[in-house]
Design a protein around this motif. Structure first.
Motif, PDB file in Angstrom:
ATOM      1  N   PRO A  83      29.748 -13.637  36.074  1.00 47.31           N
ATOM      2  CA  PRO A  83      28.744 -14.679  36.151  1.00 47.31           C
ATOM      3  C   PRO A  83      27.504 -14.482  37.294  1.00 47.31           C
ATOM      4  CG  PRO A  83      31.374 -15.400  35.211  1.00 47.31           C
ATOM      5  CD  PRO A  83      31.196 -13.542  36.608  1.00 47.31           C
ATOM      6  N   GLY A  84      26.341 -15.116  36.628  1.00 48.84           N
ATOM      7  CA  GLY A  84      25.565 -15.363  37.589  1.00 48.84           C
ATOM      8  C   GLY A  84      24.723 -13.924  38.344  1.00 48.84           C
ATOM      9  N   PRO A  85      23.915 -14.683  39.020  1.00 48.03           N
ATOM     10  CA  PRO A  85      23.240 -13.701  38.995  1.00 48.03           C
ATOM     11  C   PRO A  85      23.763 -12.504  40.544  1.00 48.03           C
ATOM     12  CG  PRO A  85      22.101 -14.963  40.300  1.00 48.03           C
ATOM     13  CD  PRO A  85      23.594 -15.302  39.715  1.00 48.03           C
ATOM     14  N   ARG A  86      23.531 -11.316  40.881  1.00 49.62           N
ATOM     15  CA  ARG A  86      23.845 -10.699  42.049  1.00 49.62           C
ATOM     16  C   ARG A  86      22.803 -10.852  43.400  1.00 49.62           C
ATOM     17  NH1 ARG A  86      26.433 -10.592  38.676  1.00 49.62           N
ATOM     18  NH2 ARG A  86      27.986 -12.045  40.343  1.00 49.62           N
ATOM     19  N   TRP A 127      17.252   2.007  25.780  1.00 43.61           N
ATOM     20  CA  TRP A 127      18.588   1.453  26.550  1.00 43.61           C
ATOM     21  C   TRP A 127      19.048  -0.100  27.175  1.00 43.61           C
ATOM     22  CZ3 TRP A 127      19.170  -0.089  32.002  1.00 43.61           C
ATOM     23  CH2 TRP A 127      17.681   0.755  32.325  1.00 43.61           C
ATOM     24  N   HIS A 128      18.085  -0.901  27.536  1.00 42.18           N
ATOM     25  CA  HIS A 128      17.917  -1.595  27.799  1.00 42.18           C
ATOM     26  C   HIS A 128      18.562  -2.499  27.041  1.00 42.18           C
ATOM     27  CE1 HIS A 128      16.996  -5.014  30.473  1.00 42.18           C
ATOM     28  NE2 HIS A 128      16.952  -4.483  31.153  1.00 42.18           N
ATOM     29  N   PRO A 129      19.059  -3.629  27.196  1.00 39.48           N
ATOM     30  CA  PRO A 129      19.412  -5.116  26.325  1.00 39.48           C
ATOM     31  C   PRO A 129      18.817  -6.412  26.105  1.00 39.48           C
ATOM     32  CG  PRO A 129      20.601  -5.198  28.693  1.00 39.48           C
ATOM     33  CD  PRO A 129      19.672  -3.356  28.019  1.00 39.48           C
ATOM     34  N   SER A 130      17.814  -6.357  26.643  1.00 37.34           N
ATOM     35  CA  SER A 130      16.975  -7.169  26.261  1.00 37.34           C
ATOM     36  C   SER A 130      16.875  -7.289  25.270  1.00 37.34           C
ATOM     37  CB  SER A 130      15.485  -7.583  27.610  1.00 37.34           C
ATOM     38  OG  SER A 130      14.923  -8.724  27.593  1.00 37.34           O
ATOM     39  N   GLU A 131      16.805  -9.389  24.850  1.00 35.18           N
ATOM     40  CA  GLU A 131      16.759  -8.958  23.378  1.00 35.18           C
ATOM     41  C   GLU A 131      14.769  -9.659  23.127  1.00 35.18           C
ATOM     42  OE1 GLU A 131      20.702 -10.234  20.615  1.00 35.18           O
ATOM     43  OE2 GLU A 131      19.872 -10.968  22.558  1.00 35.18           O
ATOM     44  N   ALA A 132      14.829 -10.244  23.862  1.00 36.00           N
ATOM     45  CA  ALA A 132      13.140 -10.880  24.108  1.00 36.00           C
ATOM     46  C   ALA A 132      12.325  -9.693  24.376  1.00 36.00           C
ATOM     47  CB  ALA A 132      13.082 -11.387  25.155  1.00 36.00           C
ATOM     48  N   ASP A 149      28.014 -21.439  34.465  1.00 31.88           N
ATOM     49  CA  ASP A 149      29.146 -22.114  33.602  1.00 31.88           C
ATOM     50  C   ASP A 149      29.558 -21.601  31.646  1.00 31.88           C
ATOM     51  OD1 ASP A 149      29.868 -24.078  36.236  1.00 31.88           O
ATOM     52  OD2 ASP A 149      28.771 -25.457  34.568  1.00 31.88           O
ATOM     53  N   TYR A 150      28.410 -21.401  31.405  1.00 30.41           N
ATOM     54  CA  TYR A 150      28.403 -21.000  30.547  1.00 30.41           C
ATOM     55  C   TYR A 150      28.944 -19.209  30.458  1.00 30.41           C
ATOM     56  CZ  TYR A 150      26.923 -18.526  25.692  1.00 30.41           C
ATOM     57  OH  TYR A 150      27.567 -17.528  24.570  1.00 30.41           O
ATOM     58  N   GLU A 151      28.703 -19.018  31.438  1.00 35.68           N
ATOM     59  CA  GLU A 151      28.959 -17.491  31.283  1.00 35.68           C
ATOM     60  C   GLU A 151      30.050 -16.917  32.381  1.00 35.68           C
ATOM     61  OE1 GLU A 151      25.995 -14.804  33.610  1.00 35.68           O
ATOM     62  OE2 GLU A 151      25.142 -15.661  32.575  1.00 35.68           O
ATOM     63  N   ARG A 152      30.483 -17.636  33.219  1.00 42.97           N
ATOM     64  CA  ARG A 152      31.789 -17.577  33.145  1.00 42.97           C
ATOM     65  C   ARG A 152      32.821 -18.520  32.414  1.00 42.97           C
ATOM     66  NH1 ARG A 152      29.507 -22.035  37.122  1.00 42.97           N
ATOM     67  NH2 ARG A 152      29.513 -20.471  39.429  1.00 42.97           N
ATOM     68  N   ASN A 153      32.489 -19.398  31.394  1.00 46.71           N
ATOM     69  CA  ASN A 153      33.314 -19.957  30.393  1.00 46.71           C
ATOM     70  C   ASN A 153      33.016 -18.494  29.317  1.00 46.71           C
ATOM     71  OD1 ASN A 153      34.157 -22.499  30.927  1.00 46.71           O
ATOM     72  ND2 ASN A 153      32.366 -22.589  30.249  1.00 46.71           N
ATOM     73  N   LYS A 154      32.174 -17.923  29.166  1.00 47.77           N
ATOM     74  CA  LYS A 154      32.820 -16.405  28.136  1.00 47.77           C
ATOM     75  C   LYS A 154      33.051 -15.077  28.040  1.00 47.77           C
ATOM     76  CE  LYS A 154      29.796 -14.392  24.757  1.00 47.77           C
ATOM     77  NZ  LYS A 154      27.664 -13.442  24.369  1.00 47.77           N
ATOM     78  N   ARG A 197      23.511 -10.296  32.866  1.00 46.93           N
ATOM     79  CA  ARG A 197      24.530 -11.392  31.515  1.00 46.93           C
ATOM     80  C   ARG A 197      25.711 -10.056  31.545  1.00 46.93           C
ATOM     81  NH1 ARG A 197      22.019 -15.999  32.616  1.00 46.93           N
ATOM     82  NH2 ARG A 197      19.789 -15.580  32.366  1.00 46.93           N
ATOM     83  N   LEU A 198      26.660 -10.976  30.262  1.00 47.31           N
ATOM     84  CA  LEU A 198      27.828 -10.373  30.256  1.00 47.31           C
ATOM     85  C   LEU A 198      28.237  -8.865  29.860  1.00 47.31           C
ATOM     86  CD1 LEU A 198      30.262 -13.069  29.961  1.00 47.31           C
ATOM     87  CD2 LEU A 198      29.260 -12.228  32.024  1.00 47.31           C
ATOM     88  N   LEU A 199      26.990  -8.634  29.558  1.00 48.51           N
ATOM     89  CA  LEU A 199      26.689  -7.235  28.476  1.00 48.51           C
ATOM     90  C   LEU A 199      26.797  -5.460  29.526  1.00 48.51           C
ATOM     91  CD1 LEU A 199      26.520  -6.373  25.638  1.00 48.51           C
ATOM     92  CD2 LEU A 199      24.689  -6.117  25.393  1.00 48.51           C
TER      93      LEU A 199
END
Length: 372
Positions: free
Chosen positions: A47-50, A202-207, A281-286, A40-42
């Motif tokens: 956008p999208g997977p690598r 350090w990992h950003p995962s919230e869940a 698409d959400y990631e692209r817009n954000k 994700r963008l953080l």
């Protein structure tokens, strides 16, 4: 002895896979974790997977599968947490490359099974959105999980589907999932979190962060994401349930629809048809929106008063905890400032650290308690 754990959604699912491996098996041998590079963008501004082409230093495991060693690097401007995971965890990190759709992911899983001959195969999802039908109004990111479910559903092997932390991803509530979950396989404890403790710093995962926090006894309501979604932290949160994979596949319309896809673009187009949206698409817009923003300067003199105001408002909503990822967005900081913000807050108010969450209750970190 070799085990394979497929991290259904990538990101934090890979960290949870390491915790699961130690908790369920703990025999000294480390599983191979097959996961997306989708941070994700953080972390990753693209956008999208690598894909494998977005890295240098990958190693060949099979013709279709690459290992991500600690020395691997994403090619700028891409970002990825996987090399650091490979450095900190003893597990082998293998890359899910979704460029060739569900058929490509199926081929990767099949090649790994032939190469590894694993004694166990687990498909792990934190939160449970892998069980979504596709039309739920709270659903935000079904594509990654649906691709891995579609792939594993086509493999002729005994794959066990596990859902950890039901409801923690904020996509389906625990009440929505209650009738879909099978028996409890394990309930995580503070001891189970120890092997990934340094990663959680350090990992950003919230869940997965909430999963670990509840395993350590934290209870309450955690506010997450840019939209400030409230997530209940209960005694059910640190549990791991087995779910029948065939039943999950029959329920997940997107997974069934994309089974024959041969490109990610094709799978994404079908997501728009089935779910009404694409998370990419959400990631692209954000990403476009973020380019237009002017991030705030990380200065204690301005950040701490803003934090105090946020905490007061959050307490009035019944919120007890939040994530550093959410705080970064609330305070209008750039994603690259997340670690600096964390250090600032831990230095100024260490009593509010409910690792790896931030407690915003008036009396500091929420104490472990039983829910009725």
């Amino acid at each position: 002895m070799t085990r394979l754990i497929v991290a259904a959604g990538g990101g934090g699912d890979a960290v949870a896979a390491a915790m699961l491996d130690a908790a369920l098996y703990g025999d000294g041998d480390q599983a191979v974790i097959l996961t997306y590079a989708w941070d994700r963008l953080l972390i990753d501004p693209i956008p999208g997977p690598r894909s494998a082409d977005d890295f240098t230093g990958l190693e060949v495991i099979t013709p279709a599968v690459r290992k991500v060693p600690a020395e691997a690097r994403p090619i700028a401007p891409a970002g990825s947490t996987l090399p650091r995971l490979a450095w900190e965890l003893p597990h082998t990190i293998a890359l899910i490359d979704p460029r060739h759709g569900a058929e490509g992911v199926t081929r990767q899983v099949e090649e790994l099974l032939t190469h590894l001959q694993p004694t166990t195969i687990d498909l792990l999802d934190v939160g449970g959105d892998v069980l979504a039908r596709g039309g739920e109004p709270t659903l935000k990111s079904p594509l990654a999980d649906s691709l891995t479910l579609a792939a594993c559903g086509q493999v002729n092997a005994p794959i066990r589907l596990l859902v950890a932390g039901p409801g923690l991803d904020g996509e389906l509530s625990h009440e929505d999932l209650r009738g879909l979950l099978g028996p409890v396989v394990h309930t995580f404890t503070a001891k189970d979190v120890e092997p990934i403790g340094s990663v959680l710093e350090w990992h950003p995962s919230e869940a997965t962060g909430m999963l670990a926090a509840t395993a350590r006894g934290v209870r309450g309501t955690c506010e997450v994401r840019d939209a400030g979604l409230p997530i209940p932290l209960t005694d059910e949160s640190p549990t791991v349930h087995e779910v029948d994979l065939d039943e999950a596949l029959s329920r997940n319309e997107l997974a069934r629809t994309i089974m024959a896809t041969t490109t990610l673009d094709e799978a994404e187009a079908l997501s728009r048809e089935v779910c009404g949206f694409s998370e990419i698409d959400y990631e692209r817009n954000k990403a476009l929106w973020l380019k237009e923003q002017q991030p705030a300067k990380l200065d204690a003199g301005s950040v701490l008063p803003q934090l105090a105001q946020f905490e007061a408002e959050a307490r009035s909503r019944g919120v007890t905890h939040t994530t550093f990822r959410h705080l970064t967005e609330v305070l209008n900081l750039d994603g690259s400032q997340r670690d600096d913000l964390r250090q600032l807050l831990l230095h100024s108010h260490p009593e509010q650290y409910a690792a790896p969450l931030w407690s915003i209750t008036a009396d500091g970190p929420q104490k472990p308690s039983r829910t009725p």
